[in-house]
Scaffold this motif. Structure first.
Motif, short mmCIF file in Angstrom:
data_model
loop_
_atom_site.label_atom_id
_atom_site.label_comp_id
_atom_site.label_asym_id
_atom_site.label_seq_id
_atom_site.Cartn_x
_atom_site.Cartn_y
_atom_site.Cartn_z
N ALA A 242 3.70 3.94 -1.19
CA ALA A 242 4.00 3.80 0.23
C ALA A 242 2.84 4.23 1.11
N GLY A 243 1.74 4.68 0.50
CA GLY A 243 0.58 5.09 1.27
C GLY A 243 0.56 6.56 1.64
N ALA B 177 -3.57 3.44 6.11
CA ALA B 177 -4.29 2.92 4.95
C ALA B 177 -5.01 1.61 5.25
N ALA B 178 -4.46 0.83 6.20
CA ALA B 178 -5.06 -0.46 6.54
C ALA B 178 -6.22 -0.33 7.52
N VAL C 292 6.61 5.43 6.37
CA VAL C 292 5.92 4.39 5.60
C VAL C 292 5.11 3.49 6.53
N ARG D 199 1.12 3.21 6.08
CA ARG D 199 0.50 1.93 5.76
C ARG D 199 -0.49 1.50 6.84
#
Length: 384
Positions: free
Chosen positions: A345-346, A320-321, A313, A317
């Motif tokens: 959770a991405g 994704a960021a 996770v 994440r």
């Protein structure tokens, strides 16, 4: 410019290390015809594999002889780079240091972790990242504190025996000979937020995993409660800072690694950070994402525990960021999460071994080749 894929899995506990998972994924991608750069960045969240991940990031591996969980000498490694040491508690007092039939839930000690801290400081470390997880101990970090020079005594003034059970007899804690650590910054890498005591504490939740019976858990809980009372009072008196009360024992993460988190917070003045966040910082993960087309993460079981900040996770994440975002998929031994949970959770998709080998025993025994086959599926789905 060649296409880039980042391969950043955690271990498959009991079958493959994080590095082995990354190697197998890379082999599967190559076999599927992916000709770009497959960058292997095995990760960890503070437990087993944390030092290996640091070495991947360029840290020098240092080996020191320390006390294992039941006192026998062990060779334990830590990473060192530019004054920062990465210490993995499991290297000194991990469950892996004991055989399956020789667990010691009542007597296992964290003394070797304190010895690793002193070894790192002795060769110039001024910043220590202490990874928690995978330990055999439930001693609240008492062993660590003893290694740093503290003396624990019973009502007759005798040195207390190692382990969490003996803490119920603790009467006095002398900190006058503690090593001076004022010039060292401590960061604790952990993926759990449990307090030291209570139904969510170190004894109740984790001691059974270390071989403790129901009666053992009660004894360990009593020992940790006594340790918290004496330790907080002694530290407040020594520091003359009015600390007292229940702040350390109730802090999120105090129950990590059998209560090692408690000792780190109280005596080392450590700051607690999610383990995977610290590791990704050390790996310069944000920079590694530049130009990447896909991230492949994973761990042995993608389940409810994964959603509480485990490595996959954290990786997903971070991907994704990134600007621009990079899609992340995961390989796993098993996956019990729904597509919606994964997406939240991405993680765009999960590829469990059970999808191609439903038998759990055969799946674990053949995890390496099966991961390669999963990587071929990932290449077909994401890299065409």
């Amino acid at each position: 410019m060649a296409e880039r894929v980042l391969i950043a899995p955690d271990k498959f506990k009991g079958s493959l290390s994080a590095g082995e998972v990354a190697d197998r994924v890379a082999c599967g991608l190559a076999r599927a015809g992916f000709a770009g750069d497959a960058v292997r960045l095995p990760v960890a969240d503070g437990g087993d594999g944390t030092v290996d991940a640091a070495v991947t990031a360029g840290y020098q591996r240092i080996v020191a002889g320390v006390s294992g969980p039941v006192g026998r000498p062990v060779a334990a490694a830590f990473g060192l780079l530019d004054g920062t040491a990465v210490i993995e508690a499991a290297q000194a007092c991990g469950l892996s240091r004991l055989g399956a039939g020789s667990l010691a839930p009542l007597t296992a000690s964290s003394f070797g972790v304190g010895e690793l801290i002193l070894a790192a400081i002795g060769i110039g470390a001024t910043r220590i990242v202490l990874g928690l997880g995978g330990v055999a101990t439930t001693d609240g970090g008492a062993g660590l504190v003893q290694a740093l020079g503290a003396r624990l005594a019973d009502g007759r003034g005798r040195e207390l025996a190692p382990g969490g059970a003996a803490l119920a007899r603790l009467a006095a804690l002398d900190l006058s000979r503690m090593s001076d650590l004022s010039g060292v910054e401590f960061l604790v890498a952990s993926d759990v937020d449990n307090p030291l005591l209570g139904p969510s504490g170190a004894a109740a939740v984790y001691a059974p995993q270390k071989g403790a019976s129901a009666a053992d858990v009660k004894l360990l809980e009593a020992g940790l409660a006594r340790w918290a009372d004496v330790a907080e009072a002694a530290e407040a008196a020594e520091a003359a800072c009015g600390r007292g009360g229940n702040a350390a024992r109730d802090a999120p993460g105090a129950g990590a690694a059998g209560g090692l988190g408690f000792a780190a917070l109280l005596f080392l003045r450590a700051r607690l950070r999610p383990g995977i966040a610290l590791l990704l910082d050390m790996l310069s993960f944000g920079r590694q994402l530049d130009g990447a087309r896909l991230v492949i993460t994973g761990e042995g079981a993608l389940d409810a525990q994964t959603l509480r900040g485990k490595a996959p996770v954290g990786v997903a994440r971070a991907a994704a960021a990134h600007d621009p975002p990079v899609p992340a998929v995961a390989v796993a031994g098993v996956c019990t999460l729904s597509a919606a949970q994964l997406a939240a959770a991405g993680i765009a998709a999960a590829y469990p071994l059970t999808a191609i080998e439903p038998d759990a025993g055969r799946s674990m025994a053949n995890a390496g080749p099966l991961v390669e086959r999963l990587a071929e599926h990932i290449a077909a789905d994401w890299l065409r």
